[in-house]
Design a protein around this motif. Structure first.
Motif, PDB file in Angstrom:
ATOM      1  N   ARG A 304       0.903  -1.229   0.055  1.00 31.96           N
ATOM      2  CA  ARG A 304       0.085  -0.027   0.010  1.00 31.96           C
ATOM      3  C   ARG A 304       0.760   1.137  -0.155  1.00 31.96           C
ATOM      4  NH1 ARG A 304      -5.482  -0.108   2.489  1.00 31.96           N
ATOM      5  NH2 ARG A 304      -4.702   1.339   3.936  1.00 31.96           N
ATOM      6  N   THR A 305       2.012   1.178   0.391  1.00 34.97           N
ATOM      7  CA  THR A 305       2.924   2.245   0.352  1.00 34.97           C
ATOM      8  C   THR A 305       4.153   1.913  -0.231  1.00 34.97           C
ATOM      9  OG1 THR A 305       3.625   1.610   2.588  1.00 34.97           O
ATOM     10  CG2 THR A 305       2.219   3.424   2.316  1.00 34.97           C
ATOM     11  N   GLU A 307       6.445   3.684  -1.654  1.00 30.76           N
ATOM     12  CA  GLU A 307       7.444   4.689  -1.530  1.00 30.76           C
ATOM     13  C   GLU A 307       8.513   4.343  -0.451  1.00 30.76           C
ATOM     14  OE1 GLU A 307       3.845   6.519  -2.965  1.00 30.76           O
ATOM     15  OE2 GLU A 307       4.285   5.296  -1.390  1.00 30.76           O
ATOM     16  N   ARG A 321      11.321   2.378  -7.820  1.00 32.75           N
ATOM     17  CA  ARG A 321      10.371   1.722  -6.968  1.00 32.75           C
ATOM     18  C   ARG A 321      10.699   0.331  -7.396  1.00 32.75           C
ATOM     19  NH1 ARG A 321       6.632   5.988  -7.725  1.00 32.75           N
ATOM     20  NH2 ARG A 321       6.475   7.269  -6.036  1.00 32.75           N
ATOM     21  N   VAL A 437      10.031   9.733   0.747  1.00 31.31           N
ATOM     22  CA  VAL A 437       8.866   9.368   1.590  1.00 31.31           C
ATOM     23  C   VAL A 437       8.385  10.691   2.261  1.00 31.31           C
ATOM     24  CG1 VAL A 437       7.651   7.816   3.316  1.00 31.31           C
ATOM     25  CG2 VAL A 437       9.615   7.152   1.914  1.00 31.31           C
ATOM     26  N   GLU A 440       2.783  11.752   5.023  1.00 30.55           N
ATOM     27  CA  GLU A 440       1.718  11.190   4.905  1.00 30.55           C
ATOM     28  C   GLU A 440       1.958   9.479   4.507  1.00 30.55           C
ATOM     29  OE1 GLU A 440      -2.028  10.460   1.542  1.00 30.55           O
ATOM     30  OE2 GLU A 440      -0.508  12.148   1.390  1.00 30.55           O
ATOM     31  N   GLN A 441       2.826   9.303   3.803  1.00 27.00           N
ATOM     32  CA  GLN A 441       3.115   7.952   3.313  1.00 27.00           C
ATOM     33  C   GLN A 441       3.691   7.146   4.410  1.00 27.00           C
ATOM     34  OE1 GLN A 441       5.413   9.589   0.264  1.00 27.00           O
ATOM     35  NE2 GLN A 441       3.706   9.623  -1.007  1.00 27.00           N
ATOM     36  N   ARG A 444       0.950   6.404   7.102  1.00 32.29           N
ATOM     37  CA  ARG A 444       0.121   5.498   6.596  1.00 32.29           C
ATOM     38  C   ARG A 444       0.668   4.158   6.749  1.00 32.29           C
ATOM     39  NH1 ARG A 444      -1.295   7.305   1.846  1.00 32.29           N
ATOM     40  NH2 ARG A 444       0.047   5.943   0.706  1.00 32.29           N
ATOM     41  N   PHE A 445       1.946   3.855   6.417  1.00 34.35           N
ATOM     42  CA  PHE A 445       2.842   2.565   6.492  1.00 34.35           C
ATOM     43  C   PHE A 445       2.741   2.007   7.968  1.00 34.35           C
ATOM     44  CE2 PHE A 445       6.561   0.320   7.548  1.00 34.35           C
ATOM     45  CZ  PHE A 445       6.496  -0.804   6.862  1.00 34.35           C
ATOM     46  N   ASP A 448      -0.735   1.209   9.220  1.00 35.25           N
ATOM     47  CA  ASP A 448      -1.078  -0.104   8.596  1.00 35.25           C
ATOM     48  C   ASP A 448      -0.454  -1.327   9.399  1.00 35.25           C
ATOM     49  OD1 ASP A 448      -2.880   0.929   6.613  1.00 35.25           O
ATOM     50  OD2 ASP A 448      -1.100   0.618   5.007  1.00 35.25           O
TER      51      ASP A 448
END
Length: 463
Positions: A304-305, A307, A321, A437, A440-441, A444-445, A448
């Motif tokens: 999902r992340t 980055e 990536r 990164v 936000e990212q 979020r990681f 999660d």
């Protein structure tokens, strides 16, 4: 014909290796892929194999010496006539003339299996008596050097390393003890830590401090106690893993702009899940730990992340990536901090992760990690909880975008269902490269991973 074999690059542009031990001696006859020496790079301890069929004419260096890549390490006397020659060509090409049967030399590793393999047979060379077996090793003095041993020197080098373990060999190097000269007191003649410590105590002279006064010990100082009864100051050269680690961490810390975020999670349901899964027949023989669950949660969260699973290529002006996870596991080993990685961890279920983690841990403890296992990582976990630590600000492994530190699981008061209850709690610390990164990212990681650990069933809903 005399052929000088230069130390090859043992992987990823490494510039030097420490010579740990010789497996042969002057006058030995060797074949292609016979093990010549054990050397230590910043990546791993590896065995250097012969690229030639021939006789050992000269050994350029003593155990403990640091040999630069491209510097002479062994001279061979090869069949056939011709002028003296230095092997400056790639090893596979340089040795082809001596391989009429088409064998390919293997410079690093165990080489081809040979029936009856063992220590190469020794024969006396013309004009010189056969060397005694075993021969004694010259004790290195001063700082490590890659200067060749002068011709005709009276000191000779050890033909075989006495039996011992990697931690004992490291202790001997740290204390300046030549382990080749010790008679082991362990079963079967194994050299033990006590043997090394006794040799160090017996050989350590009264040393002087920079001011010219004698080094103080408890006895010499009239009762002034030193830590562990050791001298007040000790020195060791900066080399091998410590040197490489220092360079990598300094580069990472001052190149990648680090940001660290923390999340404390109630992992009671994960702890209960581990206890339940351990009772299953197909998990009963496996070591399931919180690290196993975090590894699985991290692989899911990286989907999902992406980055956090990227690489910064400043020279190429691009961000790469990686749509696979080579999951690094920071490990304290007898050689120092190492970060081997599990290749394609995204494809591993919980059981497979447990098996692979156990295998990697065992190899790391034995000091047998290979350069391939130590390269190519994309994201790293470091388990500081095993040392009783709650959180930290880990430094990103060079070339990666993030590292997740796993704190200890502690039983502590926690709000649960509008009441205060004793729960199992863990703190996660995520450091990430802010070039790759955003907050936000990263957040979020971390959220999660925390969600999966707090309620493992959420994995079904989130991923």
């Amino acid at each position: 014909m005399l052929k000088v074999f230069n130390l090859p690059d043992l992987g990823e542009g490494l510039t030097e290796s420490e010579l740990l031990s010789w497996k042969i001696a002057v006058g030995d006859t060797v074949a292609v892929n016979d093990v010549l020496a054990e050397v230590e790079t910043a990546k791993a301890v590896v065995e250097l194999s012969s690229p030639f069929d021939g006789t050992i004419a000269e050994l350029h260096g003593e155990p403990g010496a640091v040999i630069q890549v491209g510097a002479p390490i062994i001279s061979f006397d090869l069949p056939g006539a011709g002028p003296d020659k230095t092997d400056n060509a790639p090893a596979s090409d340089a040795g082809s003339s001596s391989l009429p049967d088409g064998r390919v030399p293997t410079l690093v590793g165990y080489g081809a299996a040979v029936e009856g393999a063992g220590r190469p047979a020794r024969r006396a060379r013309a004009g010189r008596p056969a060397a005694p077996d075993p021969v004694t090793a010259a004790q290195p003095s001063g700082s490590p050097s890659s200067v060749p041993v002068p011709a005709g020197a009276t000191a000779t080098l050890t033909a075989e390393r006495p039996r011992s373990t990697p931690p004992v060999r490291k202790l001997a190097r740290d204390l300046g003890v030549n382990i080749a000269l010790l008679a082991g007191s362990g079963a079967g003649g194994v050299v033990t830590r006590e043997d090394v410590a006794a040799a160090a105590d017996g050989a350590r002279p009264a040393s002087a401090s920079p001011s010219g006064t004698d080094t103080l010990t408890e006895a010499a100082a009239g009762g002034v106690r030193t830590l562990g009864g050791r001298p007040r100051t000790e020195e060791e050269p900066i080399r091998s893993v410590r040197k490489a680690t220092a360079a990598a961490m300094t580069s990472s810390a001052f190149t990648a702009p680090h940001v660290t975020e923390f999340l404390t999670v109630d992992v009671t349901e994960s702890v209960e899940l581990l206890q339940e899964v351990r009772q299953r027949r197909d998990f009963r023989e496996l070591k399931l730990t919180p690290l196993t669950l975090v590894a699985r949660a991290a692989c899911l969260a990286l989907e999902r992340t992406p980055e956090l699973n990227a690489r910064w290529d400043g020279d190429g002006g691009r961000i790469i990536r990686q749509n696979y996870v080579n999951l690094g596991i920071a490990a304290a080993t007898p050689r120092g901090l190492m970060v081997p990685n599990l290749k394609d961890a995204q494809d591993l279920d919980l059981r497979s992760l447990a098996i692979r983690l156990a295998e990697l841990t065992e190899v790391a403890r034995e000091g047998k990690l290979t350069p391939e296992q130590l390269s190519g990582g994309t994201f790293t976990l470091t388990n500081v909880g095993v040392f009783g630590v709650d959180a930290g600000t880990p430094i990103i492994n060079p070339g990666e975008a993030g590292i997740l530190a796993i704190g200890q699981v502690r039983r502590m008061p926690w709000e649960y269902r509008d009441e205060i209850a004793l729960r199992q709690v863990m703190t996660l610390s995520l450091s990430f490269d802010h070039r790759l990164v955003d907050g936000e990212q990263g957040s979020r990681f971390l959220a999660d991973v925390g969600a999966v650990l707090a309620r493992p069933g959420m994995a079904l809903a989130l991923f």
